[in-house]
Motif scaffolding. Sequence first.
Motif, PDB file in Angstrom:
ATOM      1  N   ARG A  32       0.851  -1.194   0.000  1.00  0.00           N
ATOM      2  CA  ARG A  32       0.000   0.000   0.000  1.00  0.00           C
ATOM      3  C   ARG A  32       0.886   1.243   0.000  1.00  0.00           C
ATOM      4  NH1 ARG A  32      -4.653   0.105   4.301  1.00  0.00           N
ATOM      5  NH2 ARG A  32      -5.087   1.945   3.043  1.00  0.00           N
ATOM      6  N   PRO A  33       1.494   1.566  -1.137  1.00  0.00           N
ATOM      7  CA  PRO A  33       2.399   2.725  -1.165  1.00  0.00           C
ATOM      8  C   PRO A  33       1.644   4.029  -0.946  1.00  0.00           C
ATOM      9  CG  PRO A  33       1.996   1.932  -3.379  1.00  0.00           C
ATOM     10  CD  PRO A  33       1.370   0.927  -2.461  1.00  0.00           C
ATOM     11  N   GLN A  34       2.301   4.943  -0.240  1.00  0.00           N
ATOM     12  CA  GLN A  34       1.735   6.265   0.015  1.00  0.00           C
ATOM     13  C   GLN A  34       2.794   7.336  -0.183  1.00  0.00           C
ATOM     14  OE1 GLN A  34       0.234   5.378   4.074  1.00  0.00           O
ATOM     15  NE2 GLN A  34      -1.781   5.998   3.312  1.00  0.00           N
ATOM     16  N   LEU A  35       2.322   8.522  -0.506  1.00  0.00           N
ATOM     17  CA  LEU A  35       3.188   9.694  -0.580  1.00  0.00           C
ATOM     18  C   LEU A  35       3.084  10.410   0.761  1.00  0.00           C
ATOM     19  CD1 LEU A  35       4.980  11.514  -2.425  1.00  0.00           C
ATOM     20  CD2 LEU A  35       2.898  12.792  -2.967  1.00  0.00           C
ATOM     21  N   LEU A  36       4.223  10.590   1.417  1.00  0.00           N
ATOM     22  CA  LEU A  36       4.267  11.223   2.726  1.00  0.00           C
ATOM     23  C   LEU A  36       4.795  12.645   2.580  1.00  0.00           C
ATOM     24  CD1 LEU A  36       4.304  11.293   5.868  1.00  0.00           C
ATOM     25  CD2 LEU A  36       6.602  10.283   5.743  1.00  0.00           C
ATOM     26  N   LEU A  37       4.025  13.623   3.069  1.00  0.00           N
ATOM     27  CA  LEU A  37       4.455  15.005   3.143  1.00  0.00           C
ATOM     28  C   LEU A  37       4.727  15.331   4.603  1.00  0.00           C
ATOM     29  CD1 LEU A  37       2.504  14.749   0.567  1.00  0.00           C
ATOM     30  CD2 LEU A  37       2.339  17.229   0.709  1.00  0.00           C
ATOM     31  N   ARG A  38       5.921  15.811   4.895  1.00  0.00           N
ATOM     32  CA  ARG A  38       6.301  16.098   6.275  1.00  0.00           C
ATOM     33  C   ARG A  38       6.658  17.573   6.412  1.00  0.00           C
ATOM     34  NH1 ARG A  38      12.088  15.900   8.947  1.00  0.00           N
ATOM     35  NH2 ARG A  38      12.255  17.312   7.187  1.00  0.00           N
ATOM     36  N   LEU A  39       5.964  18.274   7.310  1.00  0.00           N
ATOM     37  CA  LEU A  39       6.292  19.669   7.567  1.00  0.00           C
ATOM     38  C   LEU A  39       7.652  19.729   8.251  1.00  0.00           C
ATOM     39  CD1 LEU A  39       5.450  22.660   7.539  1.00  0.00           C
ATOM     40  CD2 LEU A  39       4.370  22.279   9.761  1.00  0.00           C
ATOM     41  N   ARG A  40       8.583  20.416   7.631  1.00  0.00           N
ATOM     42  CA  ARG A  40       9.943  20.469   8.164  1.00  0.00           C
ATOM     43  C   ARG A  40       9.935  21.206   9.503  1.00  0.00           C
ATOM     44  NH1 ARG A  40      13.936  23.048   4.061  1.00  0.00           N
ATOM     45  NH2 ARG A  40      12.933  21.441   2.781  1.00  0.00           N
ATOM     46  N   PRO A  41      10.382  20.567  10.581  1.00  0.00           N
ATOM     47  CA  PRO A  41      10.342  21.225  11.896  1.00  0.00           C
ATOM     48  C   PRO A  41      11.458  22.255  12.034  1.00  0.00           C
ATOM     49  CG  PRO A  41      11.366  19.070  12.090  1.00  0.00           C
ATOM     50  CD  PRO A  41      10.907  19.194  10.651  1.00  0.00           C
ATOM     51  N   LYS A  42      11.249  23.188  12.941  1.00  0.00           N
ATOM     52  CA  LYS A  42      12.305  24.137  13.239  1.00  0.00           C
ATOM     53  C   LYS A  42      13.464  23.406  13.908  1.00  0.00           C
ATOM     54  CE  LYS A  42       9.291  28.151  13.661  1.00  0.00           C
ATOM     55  NZ  LYS A  42       8.824  29.275  14.527  1.00  0.00           N
ATOM     56  N   LYS A  43      14.637  23.986  13.816  1.00  0.00           N
ATOM     57  CA  LYS A  43      15.843  23.332  14.313  1.00  0.00           C
ATOM     58  C   LYS A  43      15.681  22.962  15.784  1.00  0.00           C
ATOM     59  CE  LYS A  43      20.872  23.831  14.350  1.00  0.00           C
ATOM     60  NZ  LYS A  43      22.019  24.730  14.009  1.00  0.00           N
ATOM     61  N   GLY A  44      15.966  21.700  16.072  1.00  0.00           N
ATOM     62  CA  GLY A  44      15.888  21.215  17.441  1.00  0.00           C
ATOM     63  C   GLY A  44      14.508  20.793  17.886  1.00  0.00           C
ATOM     64  N   ARG A  45      13.497  20.939  16.996  1.00  0.00           N
ATOM     65  CA  ARG A  45      12.130  20.556  17.345  1.00  0.00           C
ATOM     66  C   ARG A  45      11.784  19.201  16.722  1.00  0.00           C
ATOM     67  NH1 ARG A  45       8.940  25.065  18.623  1.00  0.00           N
ATOM     68  NH2 ARG A  45      10.222  26.567  19.776  1.00  0.00           N
ATOM     69  N   PRO A  46      10.899  18.440  17.327  1.00  0.00           N
ATOM     70  CA  PRO A  46      10.497  17.143  16.756  1.00  0.00           C
ATOM     71  C   PRO A  46       9.515  17.331  15.601  1.00  0.00           C
ATOM     72  CG  PRO A  46       9.283  17.556  18.775  1.00  0.00           C
ATOM     73  CD  PRO A  46      10.281  18.678  18.648  1.00  0.00           C
ATOM     74  N   GLU A  47       9.362  16.282  14.794  1.00  0.00           N
ATOM     75  CA  GLU A  47       8.366  16.290  13.740  1.00  0.00           C
ATOM     76  C   GLU A  47       6.975  16.187  14.367  1.00  0.00           C
ATOM     77  OE1 GLU A  47       9.068  13.178  10.986  1.00  0.00           O
ATOM     78  OE2 GLU A  47      11.116  13.793  10.514  1.00  0.00           O
TER      79      GLU A  47
END
Length: 272
Positions: A32-47
């Motif tokens: 079940r392939p998916q396209l993942l979009l990830r909001l880039r976190p600020k430096k030192g912050r978690p996703e």
Amino acid sequence: MTTQHDTRLRTDCATDADGRITFRLPAATGSRPQLLLRLRPKKGRPETTKHLLDLEPGHPDGPLRAVLEPHPALDEGRWDLYLLPEAGAERQRLRPGLRDLRALVDGHLRDRPSPVTVRIPYVTKDGFLALRAWRRTTHAEARTIDVTDRAITVTARLHGAVLQEDATVRLRLRGGDTVRKIGPRIDDDGRGFSFVAGHDDLTITGGGSGGIWDAFVRPAADASPIRIARLLDDVADRKHVFVYPAMTAAASAVRPYYTVDNDLAIEVKTAE
């Protein structure tokens, strides 16, 4: 979550005038392939923010296809793209293929309702595919900037609001409370406007080596200031693409420019 880098995973994308983006990837293994979009976190912050799109073959054994619809709007920021072959698998960073952004080129010519949303596919400095997204309740789109030896003239258009007779342009000195007010010339439709900033408007008192004025428009005396920026076309990062000449006077050089967020600012440099 770990990430694999596969140079074969080149992704084509095409935008339409409504903000819809269609992605096409080579056929991949996985149930079940998916396209993942990830909001880039600020430096030192978690996703914290992700968005998943199902990938479906356009025809048997053909390339995979996913569509990012205009709604819901993405949070403002930079989104990195990955292939997720199946749940729990390692995500794989995507390289850019063909990017068809023709529908975005004249986007500044269309009036936008509130909220104003923008998504522009672009290539990162390290060669991967990403999206630059903006989401603003109202937006003032800079159109032309003219620099002479006497003044800087900016034309712009407001989206998501209408300018009243008491509208003002505000130049706010970064890092302080100083604000200069300029009366704009307002078009008959209450959307288009222009303003002229001369040497007196941009002079920074108190000595020092200069400073930066951030540009806003306040549509009415009781309204909140709206940032003036250039977002509605196909350029994700304007700062080093659009370079304007400086207006010089006495010992100062004054130059308009776009920030890393494509917001309009005016830099003043004073010789020491």
